[in-house]
Design a protein around this motif. Structure first.
Motif, PDB file in Angstrom:
ATOM      1  N   ASP A 126       0.828  -1.205   0.000  1.00 13.79           N
ATOM      2  CA  ASP A 126       0.000   0.000   0.000  1.00 13.79           C
ATOM      3  C   ASP A 126       0.862   1.255   0.000  1.00 13.79           C
ATOM      4  O   ASP A 126       0.624   2.195  -0.769  1.00 13.79           O
ATOM      5  CB  ASP A 126      -0.941   0.008   1.209  1.00 13.79           C
ATOM      6  N   ALA A 127       1.868   1.277   0.888  1.00 12.41           N
ATOM      7  CA  ALA A 127       2.741   2.448   0.980  1.00 12.41           C
ATOM      8  C   ALA A 127       3.536   2.638  -0.304  1.00 12.41           C
ATOM      9  O   ALA A 127       3.695   3.765  -0.797  1.00 12.41           O
ATOM     10  CB  ALA A 127       3.689   2.304   2.175  1.00 12.41           C
ATOM     11  N   ILE A 128       4.035   1.549  -0.868  1.00 11.04           N
ATOM     12  CA  ILE A 128       4.837   1.638  -2.092  1.00 11.04           C
ATOM     13  C   ILE A 128       3.971   2.060  -3.264  1.00 11.04           C
ATOM     14  O   ILE A 128       4.389   2.867  -4.110  1.00 11.04           O
ATOM     15  CB  ILE A 128       5.536   0.294  -2.364  1.00 11.04           C
ATOM     16  N   GLU A 129       2.744   1.547  -3.327  1.00 15.11           N
ATOM     17  CA  GLU A 129       1.851   1.965  -4.407  1.00 15.11           C
ATOM     18  C   GLU A 129       1.489   3.442  -4.278  1.00 15.11           C
ATOM     19  O   GLU A 129       1.423   4.161  -5.285  1.00 15.11           O
ATOM     20  CB  GLU A 129       0.581   1.115  -4.420  1.00 15.11           C
ATOM     21  N   ASN A 130       1.262   3.904  -3.056  1.00 16.86           N
ATOM     22  CA  ASN A 130       0.963   5.321  -2.864  1.00 16.86           C
ATOM     23  C   ASN A 130       2.134   6.187  -3.319  1.00 16.86           C
ATOM     24  O   ASN A 130       1.933   7.226  -3.971  1.00 16.86           O
ATOM     25  CB  ASN A 130       0.650   5.603  -1.391  1.00 16.86           C
ATOM     26  N   ARG A 131       3.371   5.766  -2.984  1.00 15.66           N
ATOM     27  CA  ARG A 131       4.544   6.531  -3.414  1.00 15.66           C
ATOM     28  C   ARG A 131       4.666   6.489  -4.940  1.00 15.66           C
ATOM     29  O   ARG A 131       4.968   7.499  -5.581  1.00 15.66           O
ATOM     30  CB  ARG A 131       5.806   5.947  -2.765  1.00 15.66           C
ATOM     31  N   THR A 132       4.419   5.324  -5.523  1.00 16.42           N
ATOM     32  CA  THR A 132       4.462   5.187  -6.982  1.00 16.42           C
ATOM     33  C   THR A 132       3.479   6.149  -7.636  1.00 16.42           C
ATOM     34  O   THR A 132       3.810   6.873  -8.584  1.00 16.42           O
ATOM     35  CB  THR A 132       4.130   3.743  -7.400  1.00 16.42           C
ATOM     36  N   ASN A 133       2.250   6.153  -7.134  1.00 21.48           N
ATOM     37  CA  ASN A 133       1.224   7.033  -7.699  1.00 21.48           C
ATOM     38  C   ASN A 133       1.604   8.502  -7.547  1.00 21.48           C
ATOM     39  O   ASN A 133       1.395   9.306  -8.468  1.00 21.48           O
ATOM     40  CB  ASN A 133      -0.123   6.763  -7.023  1.00 21.48           C
ATOM     41  N   LEU A 152       0.839  -6.296  -9.209  1.00 17.25           N
ATOM     42  CA  LEU A 152       1.029  -4.892  -8.830  1.00 17.25           C
ATOM     43  C   LEU A 152       0.354  -3.941  -9.800  1.00 17.25           C
ATOM     44  O   LEU A 152       0.299  -2.737  -9.547  1.00 17.25           O
ATOM     45  CB  LEU A 152       2.525  -4.572  -8.745  1.00 17.25           C
ATOM     46  N   LEU A 153      -0.158  -4.458 -10.903  1.00 19.24           N
ATOM     47  CA  LEU A 153      -0.869  -3.623 -11.871  1.00 19.24           C
ATOM     48  C   LEU A 153      -2.318  -3.489 -11.394  1.00 19.24           C
ATOM     49  O   LEU A 153      -3.248  -4.044 -11.965  1.00 19.24           O
ATOM     50  CB  LEU A 153      -0.801  -4.244 -13.262  1.00 19.24           C
ATOM     51  N   THR A 154      -2.506  -2.718 -10.321  1.00 19.77           N
ATOM     52  CA  THR A 154      -3.817  -2.597  -9.683  1.00 19.77           C
ATOM     53  C   THR A 154      -4.684  -1.557 -10.384  1.00 19.77           C
ATOM     54  O   THR A 154      -4.200  -0.772 -11.211  1.00 19.77           O
ATOM     55  CB  THR A 154      -3.650  -2.183  -8.218  1.00 19.77           C
ATOM     56  N   GLU A 155      -5.957  -1.543 -10.020  1.00 23.78           N
ATOM     57  CA  GLU A 155      -6.874  -0.563 -10.597  1.00 23.78           C
ATOM     58  C   GLU A 155      -6.454   0.859 -10.240  1.00 23.78           C
ATOM     59  O   GLU A 155      -6.569   1.780 -11.064  1.00 23.78           O
ATOM     60  CB  GLU A 155      -8.308  -0.829 -10.111  1.00 23.78           C
ATOM     61  N   ASP A 156      -5.968   1.064  -9.007  1.00 23.37           N
ATOM     62  CA  ASP A 156      -5.519   2.405  -8.603  1.00 23.37           C
ATOM     63  C   ASP A 156      -4.344   2.867  -9.449  1.00 23.37           C
ATOM     64  O   ASP A 156      -4.289   4.033  -9.874  1.00 23.37           O
ATOM     65  CB  ASP A 156      -5.126   2.416  -7.119  1.00 23.37           C
ATOM     66  N   LEU A 157      -3.394   1.955  -9.679  1.00 24.55           N
ATOM     67  CA  LEU A 157      -2.237   2.315 -10.503  1.00 24.55           C
ATOM     68  C   LEU A 157      -2.675   2.608 -11.929  1.00 24.55           C
ATOM     69  O   LEU A 157      -2.213   3.582 -12.545  1.00 24.55           O
ATOM     70  CB  LEU A 157      -1.203   1.187 -10.478  1.00 24.55           C
ATOM     71  N   ILE A 158      -3.568   1.790 -12.457  1.00 24.18           N
ATOM     72  CA  ILE A 158      -4.064   2.007 -13.822  1.00 24.18           C
ATOM     73  C   ILE A 158      -4.760   3.359 -13.927  1.00 24.18           C
ATOM     74  O   ILE A 158      -4.557   4.111 -14.887  1.00 24.18           O
ATOM     75  CB  ILE A 158      -5.019   0.869 -14.226  1.00 24.18           C
ATOM     76  N   LEU A 161      -2.122   6.084 -14.014  1.00 23.83           N
ATOM     77  CA  LEU A 161      -1.431   6.115 -15.309  1.00 23.83           C
ATOM     78  C   LEU A 161      -2.306   6.763 -16.382  1.00 23.83           C
ATOM     79  O   LEU A 161      -1.805   7.494 -17.243  1.00 23.83           O
ATOM     80  CB  LEU A 161      -1.043   4.700 -15.732  1.00 23.83           C
ATOM     81  N   ASN A 162      -3.602   6.517 -16.319  1.00 27.57           N
ATOM     82  CA  ASN A 162      -4.511   7.109 -17.305  1.00 27.57           C
ATOM     83  C   ASN A 162      -4.734   8.603 -17.082  1.00 27.57           C
ATOM     84  O   ASN A 162      -5.261   9.286 -17.963  1.00 27.57           O
ATOM     85  CB  ASN A 162      -5.851   6.374 -17.287  1.00 27.57           C
ATOM     86  N   GLU A 163      -4.325   9.106 -15.918  1.00 29.49           N
ATOM     87  CA  GLU A 163      -4.478  10.526 -15.630  1.00 29.49           C
ATOM     88  C   GLU A 163      -3.246  11.345 -16.022  1.00 29.49           C
ATOM     89  O   GLU A 163      -3.249  12.569 -15.882  1.00 29.49           O
ATOM     90  CB  GLU A 163      -4.750  10.720 -14.134  1.00 29.49           C
ATOM     91  N   VAL A 164      -2.211  10.666 -16.514  1.00 29.88           N
ATOM     92  CA  VAL A 164      -0.984  11.375 -16.901  1.00 29.88           C
ATOM     93  C   VAL A 164      -1.295  12.363 -18.018  1.00 29.88           C
ATOM     94  O   VAL A 164      -1.995  12.040 -18.985  1.00 29.88           O
ATOM     95  CB  VAL A 164       0.092  10.369 -17.357  1.00 29.88           C
ATOM     96  N   ALA A 186      -5.605  -1.505 -20.845  1.00 32.90           N
ATOM     97  CA  ALA A 186      -5.891  -0.742 -19.628  1.00 32.90           C
ATOM     98  C   ALA A 186      -5.405   0.699 -19.719  1.00 32.90           C
ATOM     99  O   ALA A 186      -6.036   1.612 -19.177  1.00 32.90           O
ATOM    100  CB  ALA A 186      -5.262  -1.429 -18.421  1.00 32.90           C
ATOM    101  N   VAL A 187      -4.242   0.916 -20.389  1.00 34.80           N
ATOM    102  CA  VAL A 187      -3.658   2.266 -20.492  1.00 34.80           C
ATOM    103  C   VAL A 187      -3.383   2.537 -21.964  1.00 34.80           C
ATOM    104  O   VAL A 187      -2.226   2.491 -22.418  1.00 34.80           O
ATOM    105  CB  VAL A 187      -2.365   2.379 -19.653  1.00 34.80           C
ATOM    106  N   PRO A 188      -4.408   2.835 -22.752  1.00 36.23           N
ATOM    107  CA  PRO A 188      -4.254   2.951 -24.210  1.00 36.23           C
ATOM    108  C   PRO A 188      -3.329   4.069 -24.661  1.00 36.23           C
ATOM    109  O   PRO A 188      -2.790   4.011 -25.768  1.00 36.23           O
ATOM    110  CB  PRO A 188      -5.690   3.184 -24.693  1.00 36.23           C
TER     111      PRO A 188
END
Length: 267
Positions: A126-133, A152-158, A161-164, A186-188
């Motif tokens: 959770d902490a690592i994903e939050n830092r990644t995001n 690790l390719l979770t919905e939150d990460l996806i 990535l789509n908000e970049v 997932a990330v077209p």
């Protein structure tokens, strides 16, 4: 997991959310009854009868229990959906208070060493994903992400990535064509590639070997590398930043494998 284990886990989680042990045990006990008296609840939960009343009063104050003032008094838990929503609101409110309190704290800068060569360690998905995001959201130029473990390719990460933004190059590497196909769907907007880092895959590795979870390089100057522990599946990561940071320099060169030369992050 059997009923006893589920009940004990529920008590433990309620305590983590701020309830005291007797309060948690009484709530879990009431969740098994349509309604109950202090005597019935004490016998079911092994909470001393005199302490049941104290626990019930606290639960009522939090909106988790209802009381019927009969003789003897009857207690019942509110519906599960209502209880979980109430607990969620209370938890979110505490987190918000913590954020507001710490946001105003003055930072004491000792300035005793440069951050150029610092590498920091962190643990927990959770902490690592939050830092990644957070790192992805802060990117202004380029994001290079290699996904070493598909879990690790979770919905939150996806979603992140789509908000970049359009002005940021987004390159996502996969270790297999199957994962690459999933990323494409997932990330077209991302440019995907099969990573040349075959040693990340661990396809021929033994179960005792640690696998790489994710590699993230942001704006050629910030790196996060995580690994998955073989027995516990716990994720651990190291994080560094700065163009002169040795970890970042090495990562730029490693992650260049599998990328088109024109988009090579070491250039």
């Amino acid at each position: 997991m059997d009923t006893t284990s589920n009940l004990e886990e529920a008590v433990e989680v309620l305590q983590q959310l701020g309830l005291k042990e007797y309060e948690a045990r009484c709530f879990v006990g009431l969740s098994r009854l349509h309604s109950g008296t202090a005597k019935q609840l004490s016998e079911m939960t092994e909470v001393p009868r005199t302490r049941v009343y104290d626990a019930i009063r606290m639960l009522e104050a939090q909106g988790l229990v209802e009381i019927q003032h009969s003789s003897p008094q009857q207690f019942r838990a509110v519906p599960l959906e209502e209880a979980t929503e109430t607990l969620r609101d209370q938890y979110d409110a505490r987190v918000e208070r913590l954020h507001d309190a710490l946001e105003t704290v003055e930072i004491v800068d000792t300035d005793d060493e440069s951050s150029v060569q610092q590498v920091w360690a962190m643990t927990g998905q959770d902490a690592i994903e939050n830092r990644t995001n957070d790192l992805i959201r802060e990117a202004t130029d380029e994001i290079v992400l290699v996904v070493g473990d598909e879990s690790l390719l979770t919905e939150d990460l996806i979603d992140t990535l789509n908000e970049v933004g359009n002005g940021v190059d987004l390159l996502i590497g996969a270790l297999t064509e199957t994962i690459q196909d999933r990323i494409r769907v997932a990330v077209p907007e991302a440019t995907t590639f099969i990573s040349g880092l075959e040693w990340l895959h661990g396809e021929n590795a033994t179960v005792d070997e640690t696998a790489i979870g994710r590699l993230l390089l942001v704006d050629r100057s910030t790196i996060l590398v995580s690994s998955i522990m073989p027995t516990t599946r716990e994720e651990r990561a190291v994080f560094g930043e700065g163009f002169g940071n040795g970890l970042v320099v090495i990562a730029r060169r490693l992650m260049a494998q599998g990328l088109l030369t024109v988009r090579d992050p070491k250039q």
